[in-house]
Write a protein that holds these residues in place. Sequence first.
Motif, PDB file in Angstrom:
ATOM      1  N   HIS A 244       1.496   3.967   1.838  1.00 21.71           N
ATOM      2  CA  HIS A 244       1.956   4.622   3.154  1.00 21.71           C
ATOM      3  C   HIS A 244       3.391   4.886   3.088  1.00 21.71           C
TER       4      HIS A 244
ATOM      5  N   HIS B 269       5.881   2.069   3.844  1.00 27.57           N
ATOM      6  CA  HIS B 269       5.735   0.881   2.818  1.00 27.57           C
ATOM      7  C   HIS B 269       6.223   1.064   1.553  1.00 27.57           C
TER       8      HIS B 269
ATOM      9  N   HIS C   3      -7.171  -1.416   4.795  1.00 33.41           N
ATOM     10  CA  HIS C   3      -6.377  -0.810   5.571  1.00 33.41           C
ATOM     11  C   HIS C   3      -6.471   0.657   5.091  1.00 33.41           C
TER      12      HIS C   3
ATOM     13  N   ASP D  23      -0.252  -3.990   6.010  1.00 34.98           N
ATOM     14  CA  ASP D  23      -0.943  -3.637   7.062  1.00 34.98           C
ATOM     15  C   ASP D  23      -2.511  -4.084   6.909  1.00 34.98           C
TER      16      ASP D  23
ATOM     17  N   HIS E 109       0.982  -1.243  -0.106  1.00 34.35           N
ATOM     18  CA  HIS E 109       0.014  -0.169  -0.117  1.00 34.35           C
ATOM     19  C   HIS E 109       1.043   1.320   0.205  1.00 34.35           C
TER      20      HIS E 109
ATOM     21  N   HIS F 194      -5.415   0.327  11.397  1.00 35.30           N
ATOM     22  CA  HIS F 194      -5.155  -1.039  11.799  1.00 35.30           C
ATOM     23  C   HIS F 194      -5.665  -2.107  12.810  1.00 35.30           C
TER      24      HIS F 194
HETATM   25 ZN   LIG Z   1      -0.281   1.557   6.532  1.00 40.28          ZN
END
Ligand SMILES: [Zn+2]
Length: 469
Positions: free
Chosen positions: A65, A68, A165, A190, A63, A411
């Motif tokens: 973020h 990541h 997520h 996540d 994903h 989360h």
């Molecule tokens: Zn995340």
Amino acid sequence: MEMNFYSLGAAEEVTGSKHVLEVDGKSYLVDCGAFQGSRAEADRKNREFGIEPDRINGVLVTHGHFDHCGMLPLLTKGGYRGNIYATPATRDISSLVMMDSANIQARDADYLRRQAQKKGEKFTWEPLYTEKDAIEATSQIMGISYHRPFFMGDGISCEFFDAGHILGSAMANVTVNKGGTERTILFSGDLGRKGKPIIRDPERPPTPDYLVIESTYGDRQHGKTDDAMKQLAEIAKQTAARGGKIIIPSFAIERTQELVYYFHLLTDEGAIPQMPIYVDSPMATNATTIFQVHPECYDEDIHEAFIKHHKNPFGFNNLHFTTSVEESKSLNDLKEPAIIISADGMCEAGRIQHHLINNISDPAATILLVGFMANNTLGRRLQNREEEVKIHGMWFKRKARVENINAFSAHADYVEAGDWLTSLDLSRLKKIFIVHGEPKAQTAFKQYLKEKCRAEPVIVKYGETYTLD
Ligand SMILES: [Zn+2]
């Protein structure tokens, strides 16, 4: 067939996700995230990559973020020319996040260079990567939708399942089929939660042999997601009745769009007083545009409420997206109640600081916290309801109310993660590798998993190799 797993980031910590699956000497990287935290430490860890980029044979991104995808440009800068696989929404969000980081790094470099010049010192710091590197990384990302299995290499395929997520978030279900032996390794990425607005609930992929799972909230439970909207309405009503403004520090991606979505529903229902709502963050505005072009990631509720009626969930009469600094500053002169959503989420930088300075001493105002506040941030000091706080080097008495809604988390908590796990077919599951969590949360989560299922839970150590047989 020889297969190993090791981690180069997010082992016994929460940021810097980088996991490697080795199959017959070939290396596949799952996520390429940035370490976050104190500046010097994060910088050092992000520069020590741990694997030569040109030795990697394929990259998966779960994903968008920063922790990541944020270091993908280092791969291309270091000579990686292969494919990076992600869902189309993750490709777009990653691109935005990488460009934003390149931009911040360039500005930091300018600032630090000027400071060094003033002091007559030698300046040596270089940004990790530039916008050009970020664009190059984006050009290597192949957008692949959920449930479209694809080959990453000889005998190695992958399928993305919705992780629930953030928009576009995926679990990566990797199947290795060599010499008549088949093994499946599921990377949770996540792991999200049921009932989040906009996006779907976490899916249930087919039975894995090995699971790599996150553990951010391995020792904590959240409020229910459906409470968030009720709490928002209550706070909006009370603050409007006092004649104050509601200031919401928010993360630009997902949290802001969730707030906009909820306020849209509440406005349509007449559940909150008529008042203007401002999204005052260029990054959040850009992220909202990405949300608008990925309806394939939406859940049933948003279809029912908006799409079916040809309505834009992220646009309504009272909602305004500010762009220029002048527009942002003009919000200071508003006399009537209003809602201002701004970044950054922990109040450490950005336009939110101006809005806090303007409203923190107003007893009619509410500062509404909707996210995780790390230690030693202004957000955490507000959360602790400190009576005096320092912003931009000046002290302010806090008269505004501070409210907290913790039902927004993206989360899964440990019970939700455990419920998701036991909803899968676990007949083949041999081992559970626990990553992406602080040691205390991981120890508790390991114990919880032991009670929940037969497979052996293992807390992954940085750089240690685990053989998958
Ligand atoms: Zn995340």
